[in-house]
Design an enzyme around this catalytic site. Structure first.
Site, PDB file in Angstrom:
ATOM      1  N   HIS A  58      -3.996  -5.407  -0.447  1.00 48.88           N
ATOM      2  CA  HIS A  58      -3.844  -6.167   0.875  1.00 48.88           C
ATOM      3  C   HIS A  58      -3.657  -6.947   0.974  1.00 48.88           C
ATOM      4  CE1 HIS A  58      -3.247  -1.635   3.760  1.00 48.88           C
ATOM      5  NE2 HIS A  58      -3.852  -1.819   2.455  1.00 48.88           N
TER       6      HIS A  58
ATOM      7  N   CYS B 261       0.898  -0.885  -0.099  1.00 48.87           N
ATOM      8  CA  CYS B 261       0.025  -0.337   0.010  1.00 48.87           C
ATOM      9  C   CYS B 261       1.046   1.377  -0.185  1.00 48.87           C
ATOM     10  CB  CYS B 261      -1.134   0.234   1.009  1.00 48.87           C
ATOM     11  SG  CYS B 261      -2.394   0.920   1.518  1.00 48.87           S
TER      12      CYS B 261
ATOM     13  N   GLU C 238      -2.122  -9.264   3.831  1.00 46.39           N
ATOM     14  CA  GLU C 238      -2.506  -9.328   4.803  1.00 46.39           C
ATOM     15  C   GLU C 238      -4.205  -9.390   4.845  1.00 46.39           C
ATOM     16  OE1 GLU C 238      -2.983  -5.099   5.644  1.00 46.39           O
ATOM     17  OE2 GLU C 238      -1.377  -6.476   3.852  1.00 46.39           O
TER      18      GLU C 238
END
Length: 196
Positions: free
Chosen positions: A177, A89, A179
């Site tokens: 993202h 990001c 994660e």
């Protein structure tokens, strides 16, 4: 010795990246230490002394062109091109900016799940094409201003850059993202990075 350094840009997702990386290392039988440092906790000389094998630059608020938002991260991008480096990001935007790309305001997205189309390069080994990924960002890397040293490796259906890699160095960026629970293939992407 610190094997993996995560630089935290004051973002709650950093903990999720740390946890995901730790789970992957355990599952892979790798006994490697992960250290997390905030972007204003260390100077570049301190990081040189740590000599990490891999570096992850976390998400975060703000703009990578402002040192108050990005801390030591721009120096890290310039200094550690000789080892695997991944920006997520804000970290991704910082890599794009560091090599001469333009990062601008885009349409703000928060928790939006999109299809991402990739080129099958090393980060995307064993990842479906397309795959679903979660986006949280208001800045975008402008495709028309992609630096010559940077290759776009993944985009959305409307051509928003979702991943990049340097043409010469093991430097990678992910706008989405990995994660996030909304990115089921994110674990594979991070595993591919950690195996480098």
């Amino acid at each position: 010795m610190v094997v993996i350094l995560i630089i935290d840009n004051y973002d709650s997702f950093t903990h999720n990246l740390y946890q995901l990386a730790g789970e992957i290392l355990r599952d892979e039988g790798m006994d490697e230490e992960i250290m997390v440092l905030r972007n204003d906790e260390a100077r570049i000389s301190d990081l040189r002394a740590l000599d990490p094998e891999k570096i992850i630059i976390s998400p975060g608020p703000g703009n990578p062109s402002r040192r108050s938002d990005f801390g030591v991260c721009m120096d890290v991008i310039g200094e550690f091109t000789d080892r695997p480096l991944l920006g997520v990001c804000l970290g991704h935007q910082g890599i794009f900016h560091a090599f001469g790309g333009r990062v601008d305001q885009g349409e703000p997205v928060h928790g939006k799940i999109v299809e991402v189309f990739h080129d099958g390069s090393e980060l995307f080994r064993d990842v479906p094409n397309p795959f679903r990924a979660t986006r949280y960002h208001s800045l975008v890397c402008r495709p028309e201003d992609t630096p010559a040293d940077i290759e776009v490796t993944a985009v959305t259906s409307d051509e928003i850059i979702m991943a990049i890699k340097h043409r010469e160095y093991p430097v990678y960026g992910l706008q989405f993202h990995p994660e996030s629970a909304g990115t089921p293939s994110g674990r594979t992407v991070i595993r591919n990075f950690l195996r480098m």
